[in-house]
Design an enzyme around this catalytic site. Structure first.
Site, PDB file in Angstrom:
ATOM      1  N   SER A 171     -59.319  24.485  62.709  1.00  0.00           N
ATOM      2  CA  SER A 171     -59.953  25.758  62.388  1.00  0.00           C
ATOM      3  C   SER A 171     -59.881  24.967  61.209  1.00  0.00           C
ATOM      4  O   SER A 171     -59.951  24.145  60.503  1.00  0.00           O
ATOM      5  CB  SER A 171     -59.158  26.719  62.745  1.00  0.00           C
ATOM      6  OG  SER A 171     -60.014  27.805  62.446  1.00  0.00           O
ATOM      7  N   ASP A 309     -65.706  28.236  72.054  1.00  0.00           N
ATOM      8  CA  ASP A 309     -65.884  28.773  70.587  1.00  0.00           C
ATOM      9  C   ASP A 309     -67.260  29.810  70.774  1.00  0.00           C
ATOM     10  O   ASP A 309     -68.288  29.403  69.893  1.00  0.00           O
ATOM     11  CB  ASP A 309     -65.336  27.841  69.318  1.00  0.00           C
ATOM     12  CG  ASP A 309     -65.133  28.099  68.492  1.00  0.00           C
ATOM     13  OD1 ASP A 309     -65.051  29.611  68.148  1.00  0.00           O
ATOM     14  OD2 ASP A 309     -64.236  27.093  68.005  1.00  0.00           O
ATOM     15  N   HIS A 342     -61.991  29.654  70.766  1.00  0.00           N
ATOM     16  CA  HIS A 342     -61.949  29.519  69.451  1.00  0.00           C
ATOM     17  C   HIS A 342     -60.263  29.068  69.836  1.00  0.00           C
ATOM     18  O   HIS A 342     -59.683  27.442  69.291  1.00  0.00           O
ATOM     19  CB  HIS A 342     -61.723  30.210  68.074  1.00  0.00           C
ATOM     20  CG  HIS A 342     -61.490  29.397  66.903  1.00  0.00           C
ATOM     21  ND1 HIS A 342     -61.822  28.451  66.649  1.00  0.00           N
ATOM     22  CD2 HIS A 342     -60.373  29.602  66.149  1.00  0.00           C
ATOM     23  CE1 HIS A 342     -61.447  27.819  65.667  1.00  0.00           C
ATOM     24  NE2 HIS A 342     -61.343  29.113  64.984  1.00  0.00           N
TER      25      HIS A 342
END
Lengths: 364, 364
Positions: A171, A309, A342
């Site tokens: 991320s 995600d 995610h």
């Protein structure tokens, strides 16, 4: 939507120990100026290392952390700790990022959103402004992903590290990995950006994090950043984290657990997060792009997305790989399967361990 | 994400006239009690009709509107109007919902979020409480989708309508269509729920609209609903609509136009929306379910989703169709292709016009 009773709460549910014990290290930085030329006060940056630096100093892997993470990437501080670092399933002796082979370094980012946690050493709006004796608040200089990377570079310099076998990160960590490859192309051999939005923040993601920031700023207790612990903007912070959590888990997850579970997770986390730091990281996310520096990149890239995600859409990673290939960068795409959204980039990382190990082990 | 230069702003860009002119009608309701037994004040409900009721009164199609829509479903009030009703591409003489054949009725919902628009006649928190002489605010009784449908039924009763050839509606309108089929099974022959979340609101959607509500409530100007036009909670309302717009357009759309476009659209709309009404509709969405009444449904269903819908995910509609089939309901699934997100159910409806026309024309 079909219920998936096997979905689990987004907490570390990793195999039980033995975990090796580690310590938090700190590095003192003084005279740091942001790329915009603004001076930061002297500060300590937290970092951890796992494994040993070899004589040629060519076995270094840097691991960059996510939005609300820290340099606590693997291992435990004490055997009694509830959980090990977030990527403990990936990093350790005999694991995919094998600390018997690699020297792994993890560094806290500037403006880490949890400055009060004992495992975090950072600098940001909550730091004391030496010229006023009180917290900087929103007077703290804005920082970028590139500034985070420059601070990490100082830590590596102090360790005598001149080459990075790889930079990995999930991320926000993926953005740092791209930035490393773009800003220090001679130094970085491989990058593994996981659950990112490619080499620049997509407008879609920039809008999502803007909405997180709006939630916080709408709370009158935020007071343009001049809250105290007694006037903490809890309602705004919780709502903001409810949306963050809704974004970071999959629709399937929310379908099974519902809003109350989002609220519970958000409430638990809100107490550890500094609202102003949170806003500074939102800004860093929104301004991230190395599009103009793609031509400089020498590293090979293994770009990993998570199938479910709903924030950093797999499409963003696929698109980035295509554009990299067009620029002559050796880039591969790989996908984590699952329904955790995610956060599968954290909690299902073992699924791509072998793929990462192969990528790290391959000869140039 | 790949740029799609053909994406258009979510405004009506329908073929230019001639549009037939129509008028807003109103129906007076007194003594209405919600299903929970709470009395509403006397009120006028707005509606429109297109085409003519035949002698057998068996050519009636009810069209239910979306979250921020109105009974302005087709046609114009004056030739100089900028835009016709939202489904003008679908409804009209010779169109898929052919007003030379069908008598189309569209009714405003209770607590319509735009009570101040001249084309809307509704009742809700902004209505005067006869016992206090000021607006009800949050003291107005909570209403449900079932209450909306009961109010529409009164309008149809006044027209002598006892059968509905079909009930159609996008988004919130799809919920009303399901509710009609569940509550008046002898009356409803067909339903066409478009861009909905199936026969009950998914937890995912309930969470999204909860976040819209949270944005508004965080604004101190909202004051538990006791704002005035001079103290309107504009910041909260705009943020709420930014998130709504981000949800209702596709990631591709946001990718191309960016947050500023979301902000612009939200700002334009905020001035027309009553915040308390907005919260009441959020509640109605969150409490919607006809799962327990599925066994009563006699209508055939044509369930239409939009491929790029990022709020009412196609998965929700597919799942609903599967569950309906298992209950013996004749249900079909069809998908609008495009990159406009949830709003493709409004602006790309012509794409499924022939499919809807076939469904309406088929013999039982």
């Amino acid at each position: 939507m079909k219920l998936q009773p096997t979905l689990r709460l987004p907490t570390h549910s990793l195999p039980q120990g033995p975990f090796w014990l580690k310590e938090k290290k700190t590095f003192s930085i003084s005279g740091f100026k942001t790329l915009e030329g603004k001076a930061l006060p002297d500060f300590e940056l937290g970092y951890e290392t796992y494994g040993n630096l070899n004589e040629k100093k060519d076995n270094v892997i840097l691991v960059c952390h996510y939005f609300s993470g820290s340099s606590n990437a693997a291992g435990k501080y004490a055997a009694s700790d509830m959980e090990p670092g977030y990527w403990d399933a990936l990093i350790g002796p005999g694991k995919s990022v094998d600390t018997e082979k690699y020297f792994v370094v993890a560094v806290d980012i500037l403006c880490n959103v949890c400055p009060a946690l004992p495992m975090v050493k950072t600098v940001g709006p909550s730091s004391l402004n030496p010229s006023t004796g009180s917290a900087f608040g929103m007077d703290f200089p804005q920082i970028t992903i590139a500034d985070m990377v420059r601070a990490q570079k100082l830590v590596l310099d102090s360790l005598g590290v001149e080459k990075l076998h790889a930079v990995l990160g999930p991320s926000l960590g993926s953005m740092q990995a791209w930035q490393w490859a773009a800003d220090y192309p001679e130094m970085v051999e491989r990058i593994v950006p996981v659950i990112g939005s490619g080499f620049e923040t997509s407008n879609f993601v920039a809008a999502a994090v803007e909405l997180w920031a709006r939630m916080l700023k709408l709370d009158p207790m935020w007071s343009e950043g001049r809250y105290t612990s007694a006037t903490f903007p809890m309602a705004g912070m919780v709502s903001s984290l409810e949306m963050l959590t809704w974004n970071c888990l999959s629709p399937q997850w929310t379908e099974v657990y519902g809003f109350k579970a989002l609220h519970q997770l958000a409430s638990q986390r809100a107490q550890f997060i500094d609202p102003n730091h949170f806003l500074y990281i939102v800004h860093a996310v929104q301004t991230f792009s190395v599009r103009e520096k793609l031509k400089d990149i020498r590293a090979k890239a293994l770009v990993i997305a998570a199938e479910s995600d709903f924030l950093m859409l797999p499409e963003f990673s696929k698109q980035a790989v295509q554009e990299c290939e067009a620029q002559g960068i050796a880039a591969e795409y790989f996908e984590i399967k699952g329904q955790g959204g995610h956060l599968d980039g954290l909690f299902a990382i073992e699924q791509v361990g072998a793929r990462i190990a192969n990528f790290l082990g391959a000869q140039n």
